[in-house]
Motif scaffolding. Structure first.
Motif, PDB file in Angstrom:
ATOM      1  N   GLY A 274     -11.802 -21.223  10.402  1.00  0.00           N
ATOM      2  CA  GLY A 274     -13.000 -21.192   9.746  1.00  0.00           C
ATOM      3  C   GLY A 274     -12.868 -19.670   9.154  1.00  0.00           C
ATOM      4  O   GLY A 274     -13.969 -19.355   8.773  1.00  0.00           O
ATOM      5  N   LEU A 275     -11.861 -19.343   8.643  1.00  0.00           N
ATOM      6  CA  LEU A 275     -11.908 -17.979   7.948  1.00  0.00           C
ATOM      7  C   LEU A 275     -11.394 -18.012   6.529  1.00  0.00           C
ATOM      8  O   LEU A 275     -11.232 -17.072   5.958  1.00  0.00           O
ATOM      9  CB  LEU A 275     -10.891 -17.201   8.818  1.00  0.00           C
ATOM     10  CG  LEU A 275     -11.147 -16.851  10.246  1.00  0.00           C
ATOM     11  CD1 LEU A 275     -10.211 -15.959  10.900  1.00  0.00           C
ATOM     12  CD2 LEU A 275     -12.425 -15.803  10.174  1.00  0.00           C
ATOM     13  N   LEU A 276     -11.725 -19.272   5.942  1.00  0.00           N
ATOM     14  CA  LEU A 276     -11.454 -19.358   4.451  1.00  0.00           C
ATOM     15  C   LEU A 276     -12.895 -19.547   3.932  1.00  0.00           C
ATOM     16  O   LEU A 276     -13.919 -20.232   4.634  1.00  0.00           O
ATOM     17  CB  LEU A 276     -10.703 -20.472   3.995  1.00  0.00           C
ATOM     18  CG  LEU A 276      -9.227 -20.546   4.340  1.00  0.00           C
ATOM     19  CD1 LEU A 276      -8.413 -21.646   3.903  1.00  0.00           C
ATOM     20  CD2 LEU A 276      -8.428 -19.180   4.205  1.00  0.00           C
ATOM     21  N   GLY A 277     -13.152 -18.984   2.524  1.00  0.00           N
ATOM     22  CA  GLY A 277     -14.350 -19.328   1.836  1.00  0.00           C
ATOM     23  C   GLY A 277     -14.547 -18.245   1.302  1.00  0.00           C
ATOM     24  O   GLY A 277     -14.041 -17.051   0.883  1.00  0.00           O
ATOM     25  N   ARG A 278     -15.958 -18.197   0.541  1.00  0.00           N
ATOM     26  CA  ARG A 278     -16.305 -17.181  -0.525  1.00  0.00           C
ATOM     27  C   ARG A 278     -16.629 -15.988   0.416  1.00  0.00           C
ATOM     28  O   ARG A 278     -17.193 -16.071   1.739  1.00  0.00           O
ATOM     29  CB  ARG A 278     -17.686 -17.556  -1.295  1.00  0.00           C
ATOM     30  CG  ARG A 278     -17.926 -16.893  -2.564  1.00  0.00           C
ATOM     31  CD  ARG A 278     -16.986 -17.462  -3.351  1.00  0.00           C
ATOM     32  NE  ARG A 278     -17.203 -16.838  -4.607  1.00  0.00           N
ATOM     33  CZ  ARG A 278     -16.713 -15.692  -4.840  1.00  0.00           C
ATOM     34  NH1 ARG A 278     -15.383 -15.229  -4.233  1.00  0.00           N
ATOM     35  NH2 ARG A 278     -16.596 -14.781  -6.050  1.00  0.00           N
TER      36      ARG A 278
END
Ligand code: GUN
Ligand code: ZN
Length: 454
Positions: A274-278
């Motif tokens: 869960g460490l991708l994103g804006r």
């Protein structure tokens, strides 16, 4: 006698600082609209600042009419150019002292130089001294915002945040999470890293202009349990940033593949936790495959391009045509990556970025380089609504360049055809001597020509 109040809700004249000289600002993303349309240049402009923000910016005659009567206007010296402050998207302040350490590639360099240097940062007074030196150097280089790796010690974050707060800086920083493959003195645990980061978020995130970045060093020095905890922490504090490293060096990539055999590739390791994103930004991204680029683009994850580091450590050449592939462009910011990088000069960093791009077959136009150094970096950090441009409402962080800072540059500038050419001369030949002034939140924070700013 009572003073007449201004008719509008404009600030009083004595609260406004107005600078007059040439300026550049951004009308768009040069990767989208092209260099000519993106760059606005005004040879006679005023930038007016009050309460830490820009209240007006543009052609002098037009701006002057909007200012309260008798607003003092400071005329900048000849050959000055105002532009937004530089945004360093990836840097390690505890590595200042090992910058320029000879003779190894990434993993050996970490072991021989970096880890021993970082081990000293349990000492709070030392961390405070280096934090001061680092931030002072940033101001000398026109860097007004940075996303900074501290060390595993919470005290190293406190030291930097305290100094940044004193200077009213917009700054992002975080404690390194590292629970394996590092000396004992530099290891935390998944639990301790989570708890200490959470306490630091409570202490610093959102205080003034400070922001917290959850900072797993890279997949090789964090256990799956630690990456899991980092992902959980980010879900609990969505306004925070995530920073780490990805795909910098072939030996590193092979090692990560062995450590995370179930992941499809390096980017997928971070995706699984869960460490991708804006607001997630990863240093390097040199050797990414198309699937990884697509995953970054789809999630809004940014890459920090670190040209002097990539050259110095022999890591490889960043591939712009892959990063900015039409249809799925990825946010990219520019970064010094000191101490793998060899300078905090943003002009020199842009000069090296140009050479890296050349070796990949792209002659990066100066408008693209300066956009990446300012508004592009701000966008990579999801801060482009606040910094990176000289427009009303933006935070008043700006640089005044001296376009003729050395005799050598002055003779070359005599042939400069237009502002694009002038900017190219600065990024190719310039360094800290070209940074005449740095303004932070509407206040003069560095003046090259005065020993101590007022
Ligand atoms: N990968 C993991 N840690 C580091 C670091 O400190 N510097 C660089 N350049 N790459 C890293
Ligand atoms: Zn780094």
């Amino acid at each position: 006698m009572k003073r007449a109040r201004p008719a509008s809700n404009a600030p009083a004249a004595d609260a406004v600082v107005a600078l007059r000289g040439a300026m550049i600002a951004w009308r768009g993303d040069p990767f989208v609209v092209g260099a000519k349309r993106a760059l606005a240049h005004d040879p006679d402009a005023i930038v007016a600042m009050a309460q830490g923000r820009i209240v007006a910016a543009g052609p002098a005659a037009a701006v002057r009419r909007t200012l309260p009567p008798r607003t003092p206007i400071e005329r900048l010296p000849r050959d000055s150019l105002m532009l937004p402050g530089f945004v360093d998207c990836h840097v390690h302040y505890p590595q200042l002292a090992v910058t320029g350490s000879h003779g190894s590639a990434l993993l050996d360099w970490l072991t021989r130089y970096t880890f021993p240097a970082e081990a000293a940062f349990g000492d709070a007074p030392l961390a405070g001294r280096v934090a001061r030196d680092y931030l002072d150097e940033n101001l000398r280089q026109g860097i007004t915002t940075a996303s900074v790796f501290c060390t595993v010690h919470a005290a190293s974050v406190d030291a930097l945040m305290r100094e940044a707060a004193k200077r009213s800086l917009r700054l992002i920083a975080g404690k390194v999470l590292m629970d394996r493959h590092a000396p004992r003195a530099l290891r935390d645990t998944a639990r301790r890293g989570y708890d200490e980061s959470k306490a630091l978020i409570a202490r610093w995130h959102g205080r003034g202009r400070l922001g917290y970045a959850i900072t797993p060093r890279f997949a090789a020095t964090s256990s799956p349990a630690q990456l899991e905890a980092a992902g959980a922490l980010w879900r609990e504090h969505r306004g925070c940033w995530v920073q780490s490293h990805v795909s910098e060096n072939y030996a590193e990539i092979a090692w990560v593949k062995k450590l995370y055999p179930r992941a499809r590739d390096y980017v997928d390791v971070y995706a699984r936790y869960g460490l991708l994103g804006r607001r997630a930004i990863y240093g390097h991204g040199i050797h990414l495959a198309e699937r990884e680029w697509r995953a970054l683009a789809a999630s809004g994850t940014a890459i920090a391009h670190c040209p002097t580091s990539n050259l110095f450590l022999g890591s490889g050449l960043f591939r712009w045509e892959r990063a900015k592939k039409p249809g799925r462009p990825v946010h990219v910011g520019m970064a010094t990556d000191v101490g793998g990088g060899t300078t905090l000069s943003f002009l020199r960093t842009l000069g090296e970025a140009y050479k890296v791009a050349q070796l990949g077959g792209w002659s990066m136009p100066p408008a693209h380089a300066f956009w990446l150094a300012t508004q592009g970096g701000a966008r990579a950090l999801d801060l482009d609504d606040r910094i990176g441009n000289l427009v009303p409402g933006a935070e008043a962080d700006l640089v005044v360049l001296d376009l003729k800072s050395t005799p050598f540059i002055a003779q070359r500038m005599a042939r400069a055809r237009d502002v694009h050419d002038a900017l190219f001369v600065q990024m190719t030949l310039g360094d800290d001597r070209a940074i005449r002034q740095t303004w932070i939140a509407g206040r003069l924070a560095h003046d090259r020509d005065r020993a101590t700013p007022p």
